[in-house]
Design an enzyme around this catalytic site. Structure first.
Site, PDB file in Angstrom:
ATOM      1  N   TYR A   1      -5.305 -17.775  12.812  1.00 19.37           N
ATOM      2  CA  TYR A   1      -6.411 -17.155  12.089  1.00 19.37           C
ATOM      3  C   TYR A   1      -7.555 -18.138  11.865  1.00 19.37           C
ATOM      4  O   TYR A   1      -8.733 -17.764  11.929  1.00 19.37           O
ATOM      5  CB  TYR A   1      -5.915 -16.609  10.747  1.00 19.37           C
ATOM      6  CG  TYR A   1      -4.999 -15.432  10.887  1.00 19.37           C
ATOM      7  CD1 TYR A   1      -5.507 -14.136  11.022  1.00 19.37           C
ATOM      8  CD2 TYR A   1      -3.616 -15.588  10.891  1.00 19.37           C
ATOM      9  CE1 TYR A   1      -4.662 -13.047  11.159  1.00 19.37           C
ATOM     10  CE2 TYR A   1      -2.765 -14.503  11.034  1.00 19.37           C
ATOM     11  CZ  TYR A   1      -3.301 -13.238  11.163  1.00 19.37           C
ATOM     12  OH  TYR A   1      -2.452 -12.162  11.316  1.00 19.37           O
TER      13      TYR A   1
ATOM     14  N   ARG B   1      -5.624  -1.596  -6.440  1.00 20.89           N
ATOM     15  CA  ARG B   1      -6.509  -2.017  -5.366  1.00 20.89           C
ATOM     16  C   ARG B   1      -7.942  -1.557  -5.603  1.00 20.89           C
ATOM     17  O   ARG B   1      -8.902  -2.198  -5.160  1.00 20.89           O
ATOM     18  CB  ARG B   1      -5.991  -1.460  -4.036  1.00 20.89           C
ATOM     19  CG  ARG B   1      -6.739  -1.941  -2.821  1.00 20.89           C
ATOM     20  CD  ARG B   1      -6.108  -1.425  -1.545  1.00 20.89           C
ATOM     21  NE  ARG B   1      -6.077   0.028  -1.504  1.00 20.89           N
ATOM     22  CZ  ARG B   1      -5.580   0.738  -0.491  1.00 20.89           C
ATOM     23  NH1 ARG B   1      -5.058   0.112   0.540  1.00 20.89           N
ATOM     24  NH2 ARG B   1      -5.596   2.050  -0.519  1.00 20.89           N
TER      25      ARG B   1
ATOM     26  N   ARG C   1       0.791  -1.229   0.000  1.00 22.67           N
ATOM     27  CA  ARG C   1       0.000   0.000   0.000  1.00 22.67           C
ATOM     28  C   ARG C   1       0.820   1.275   0.000  1.00 22.67           C
ATOM     29  O   ARG C   1       0.267   2.355  -0.222  1.00 22.67           O
ATOM     30  CB  ARG C   1      -0.949  -0.010   1.199  1.00 22.67           C
ATOM     31  CG  ARG C   1      -2.070  -1.034   1.079  1.00 22.67           C
ATOM     32  CD  ARG C   1      -2.859  -1.132   2.370  1.00 22.67           C
ATOM     33  NE  ARG C   1      -2.105  -1.811   3.415  1.00 22.67           N
ATOM     34  CZ  ARG C   1      -2.507  -1.933   4.674  1.00 22.67           C
ATOM     35  NH1 ARG C   1      -3.650  -1.388   5.056  1.00 22.67           N
ATOM     36  NH2 ARG C   1      -1.771  -2.578   5.557  1.00 22.67           N
TER      37      ARG C   1
END
Length: 353
Positions: free
Chosen positions: A161, A39, A30
């Site tokens: 996760y 994106r 980013r």
């Protein structure tokens, strides 16, 4: 080192090259305006699973800065997604998954689905390998000098996760489950160990010249659990890769491991160990075999700040490792708000000797 040998690959195989090769974790991300433009066109999983996009994103930092390594644009959660676990990247929240906390949940996952599900990733790697080995320069990188890196999440970090169902600072449910139902947690880790090794081998077959195992949350574990859920899986994965693809280097990253990083470096069989920002590179180097390549470990906030402070710290890390195999990198990923010119300045600094 011969002129034709890739600096990063040579270093990962044990050569003490000077200046050290350099690439950065999250170098395709980013902080780059070209990444932010892409994106806007597709969600995260689509970008990972669309070879045109994934190739472009992987090469963006190479075109701009000429790093010695190009790391595949993908994500550590692609593996559980490929096995059938639901996965969505929610703006402001990060990854959200259908939690796996019972044998019934685990039975819903099918490692047999993985190869077909990740075929677009393998297409991306095949195309990337043709480009990095091709006759054309990629930005400032010389032709044939960029090493292609594949990667996966290590079993414990991916399990965090999968069990929690989302990101967390402490992953309390995951760690509680490892204590209260160790048999179930062992089965989950075993499944992930085998599947991760298979996926990394597939990446190598598709063109990856080295692979990296990210254990971002290993530092949450006490030594006994670290040995069981971090060192042993990494040792098994490395042994499988060595057996199927001898000579392909493996980089391990036991983030926040503290003193346990020394044991990780000695016991897992990895060719290289990446160190996080909190590690003293020279102190670790004195405690691990001289054949173990070290990678790291400038503070990403230093790069965010830039200036002479960044340059001085980068030189200090680089110079302390002179004479042994060292890959210059950060202690974690590039911060999204980092000015790209700071990254360019860092790469220039490392190469000015």
């Amino acid at each position: 080192m011969t002129e034709t040998r890739k600096p990063l690959l040579a270093t990962l195989l044990g050569e003490a090259t000077w200046p050290p090769p350099v690439w950065l974790m999250r170098q395709a991300g980013r902080f780059l305006p070209e990444f932010r433009a892409l994106r806007e066109k597709a969600d995260f999983i689509t970008r990972c699973m669309t070879p045109d996009m994934a190739v472009d994103i992987t090469l963006q930092p190479i075109r701009r800065f000429g790093m010695d390594g190009a790391i595949l644009f993908s994500d550590i959660l692609i593996l559980p997604w490929a096995m059938g676990q639901s996965l969505e990247f929610v703006p402001g929240r990060g990854p959200v998954l259908g939690a796996v906390r019972s044998q019934a949940d685990l039975d819903q996952l099918d490692p047999g689905r993985v190869a077909q599900a990740v075929e677009p990733v393998m297409q991306t790697l095949r195309r990337l390998r043709a480009i990095v080995d091709g006759p054309e320069a990629i930005g400032p990188a010389r032709p044939g000098q960029v090493t292609l890196i594949g990667f996966a999440g290590a079993p414990f970090t991916v399990a965090c996760y999968m069990v929690e169902g989302h990101g967390s600072r402490e992953f309390e449910e995951t760690r509680r489950l490892a204590y209260t139902d160790p048999a179930f947690f062992d089965r989950l880790i075993d499944l992930l160990t085998t599947s991760t090794a298979d996926m990394l081998c597939a990446q190598i077959e598709a063109g990856a010249e080295a692979v990296m195992l990210f254990d971002s949350w290993s530092g949450l574990l006490p030594p006994s659990q670290f040995r069981k859920h971090v060192i042993e899986p990494a040792k098994r994965i490395t042994a499988i890769i060595n057996a199927r693809h001898p000579g392909v280097p493996v980089i391990g990253f036991p983030r926040l491991a503290g003193l346990m990083a020394v044991e990780y470096g000695r016991e897992t069989g990895v060719n290289a160990m990446a160190l996080d920002t909190g590690a003293d590179m020279k102190a670790v180097a004195d405690k691990v075999p001289g054949t173990l390549v070290l990678q790291g470990n400038l503070d990403p906030i230093r790069v965010l700040a830039g200036g002479e402070g960044m340059r001085a710290e980068a030189r200090a890390i680089r110079d302390a490792m002179k004479g042994r195999p060292h890959v210059f990198n950060l202690g974690h990923g590039v911060i999204p708000t980092t000015p790209p010119e700071h990254v360019g300045d860092l790469i220039k600094t490392i190469r000015e000797v």
